[in-house]
Write an enzyme that holds these catalytic residues in place. Structure first.
Site, short mmCIF file in Angstrom:
data_model
loop_
_atom_site.label_atom_id
_atom_site.label_comp_id
_atom_site.label_asym_id
_atom_site.label_seq_id
_atom_site.Cartn_x
_atom_site.Cartn_y
_atom_site.Cartn_z
N GLY A 3 8.00 -6.09 -0.25
CA GLY A 3 8.10 -5.19 0.78
C GLY A 3 8.82 -4.97 1.76
O GLY A 3 8.49 -4.47 2.90
N VAL A 185 12.31 -10.50 -0.30
CA VAL A 185 12.32 -10.07 -1.37
C VAL A 185 10.31 -9.81 -2.18
O VAL A 185 10.21 -9.60 -3.06
CB VAL A 185 12.57 -10.40 -2.08
N LYS A 186 9.92 -10.43 -1.06
CA LYS A 186 8.88 -10.28 -1.91
C LYS A 186 7.43 -9.71 -1.40
O LYS A 186 7.47 -8.81 -0.75
CB LYS A 186 7.48 -12.17 -1.05
N THR A 187 5.71 -9.95 -1.90
CA THR A 187 4.65 -8.74 -1.69
C THR A 187 5.67 -8.06 -0.75
O THR A 187 4.81 -7.32 -0.19
CB THR A 187 3.59 -8.79 -2.17
#
Ligand SMILES: *Cc1c(COP(=O)(O)O)cnc(C)c1O
Length: 397
Positions: A3, A185-187
């Site tokens: 994201g 670093v996640k969606t």
């Protein structure tokens, strides 16, 4: 999946609201906050999107897992079944509450193998914790039946699979509790943050109290609360929640981009009969954050991975040698290296099932490559990448 790639005016606007009021904390200061309750609003948005009654934000995904376990009354000596392929947060959260991580094999879904789970159950088992790694899920139907049969809790770690679904239900909402991470670093991201979701009122009530020092949140002033039980500080700040509020409204936009890019890569690779894709359980829909596939041997996989890097096809991972994600390199866990004394149970605990043979996991992970699917690629860039990826594999088979 990241994201952080798509970050702009809506995030800035949400954060500016918080800076303008000056209230950086999620609780209290009612008169000063100009009606802005970013953490509360994000919880409402998440519970709607995930079709659960409750959502509770935490300071990280690891914190959310810890709070989820504590909220369900899991503690010292209880055993929690977790996969050999995951992120270090799985055993960290289990050890944090004094429970015992029991490592169990993964299969061609790259998640918990239900048969291996059933074999690992003892009278101390309390929880089965599948981890929906790299955008796809465990066989949740099979795991649910096992949990029902043995009266165990099902806790889904959906940190890497937000937006995926299983028989039409959002991942994370199928177990008794589900967790997400909103790290960088996640969606979708809050900078740092995480959340748990549940339909269980008791777990939810426990969760918000536990993650705020055991305050009951019933006092008229901040600080006037009673303390029904011991807790900890796993609160999220309003600044982080504000970023997440903008990001969550863009989740479907991000998922559509991931799906487009994933599909282009997958269609290209499908032309090679030697490439076998990771198994997605019946009724499952991935969130398309990674394209995961198996090559014929460990030797070929190692070679392909190396050449991909050299040829500029970046962000493709070989987890078998990875320090964060696969049991082989977790010397801190395997050798029980802790700064302080660990609960005595742990020493004999985590290999207690005498399952030190994870050759079934090795069989799959040794042949797995996972390619991160980015949001910022143009369609043309993905098409070029697809050709390079396919040609590199073909030449090295
Ligand atoms: C990222 C992640 C976590 C932990 O999340 P943090 O917010 O970084 O603490 C837990 N489980 C999995 C599978 C993850 O990928």
């Amino acid at each position: 999946m990241p994201g952080f790639e798509l970050f702009g005016d809506s995030e800035r606007k949400q954060v500016q609201d918080v800076l303008d009021s000056g209230v950086l904390m999620r609780y209290g200061f009612d008169g000063m906050r100009n009606g802005h309750w970013k953490a509360k609003e994000l919880e409402t948005a998440l519970s709607h999107r995930m079709q659960t009654t409750y959502a509770h934000l935490c300071s990280s995904g690891t914190a959310a897992l810890t709070v989820a376990l504590a909220s369900a009354g899991v503690g010292a000596g209880d055993e929690v079944i977790m996969p050999t392929f995951t992120f270090a947060a799985s055993f960290e959260s289990i050890l944090a509450i004094g429970a015992v991580p029991i490592l169990v094999d993964v299969d061609d879904t790259l998640t918990l193998n239900p048969e291996a789970v059933e074999n690992a159950i003892t009278e101390n088992t309390k929880v089965v914790m599948p981890v929906h790694m790299c955008g796809s899920m465990a066989d949740l139907g099979a795991l649910k039946s096992i949990c029902k049969k043995y009266n165990l809790l099902l806790l889904e770690d959906a940190c890497q699979a937000i937006g995926g679904s299983y028989h039409g239900k959002p991942l994370g909402s199928i177990g008794d509790l589900g967790c997400f991470s909103f790290d960088y670093v996640k969606t979708i991201t809050c900078g740092e943050g995480g959340a748990l979701i549940t339909n269980n009122e008791t777990f939810y009530e426990n969760a918000h109290k536990y993650s705020d020092h055991g305050h009951d949140h019933l006092g008229s002033d901040r600080g006037a609360e009673e303390h029904p039980f011991l807790g900890y500080n796993f609160r999220i700040s309003e600044l982080n929640a504000a970023v997440g509020l903008a990001q969550v409204s863009r989740l479907d936009e991000f998922l559509a981009l991931q799906k487009r890019n994933y599909t282009i890569l997958r269609e290209a690779l499908s032309k090679l009969p030697e490439v076998i894709f990771r198994k997605v359980p019946d009724g499952g829909v991935e969130n398309y954050s990674f394209l995961n596939f198996f090559l014929p041997t460990e030797e070929i996989t190692r070679k392909v991975h190396k050449v991909l890097g050299k040829n500029g096809v970046d962000a493709c991972f070989y987890w078998y040698d990875n320090n964060w994600h696969y049991y082989r390199k977790w010397e801190h866990l395997l050798e029980q290296k802790s700064l302080g004394k660990l609960p005595s149970e742990v020493k004999k605990g985590f290999n207690r099932n005498s399952v030190t043979d994870f050759s079934k996991s090795d069989h799959w992970i040794g042949r797995t490559i996972s390619c991160l699917v980015k949001l910022s690629w143009t369609e043309e860039e993905v098409r070029k990448r697809a050709i390079k990826l396919t040609e590199t594999i073909k030449k090295n088979l």
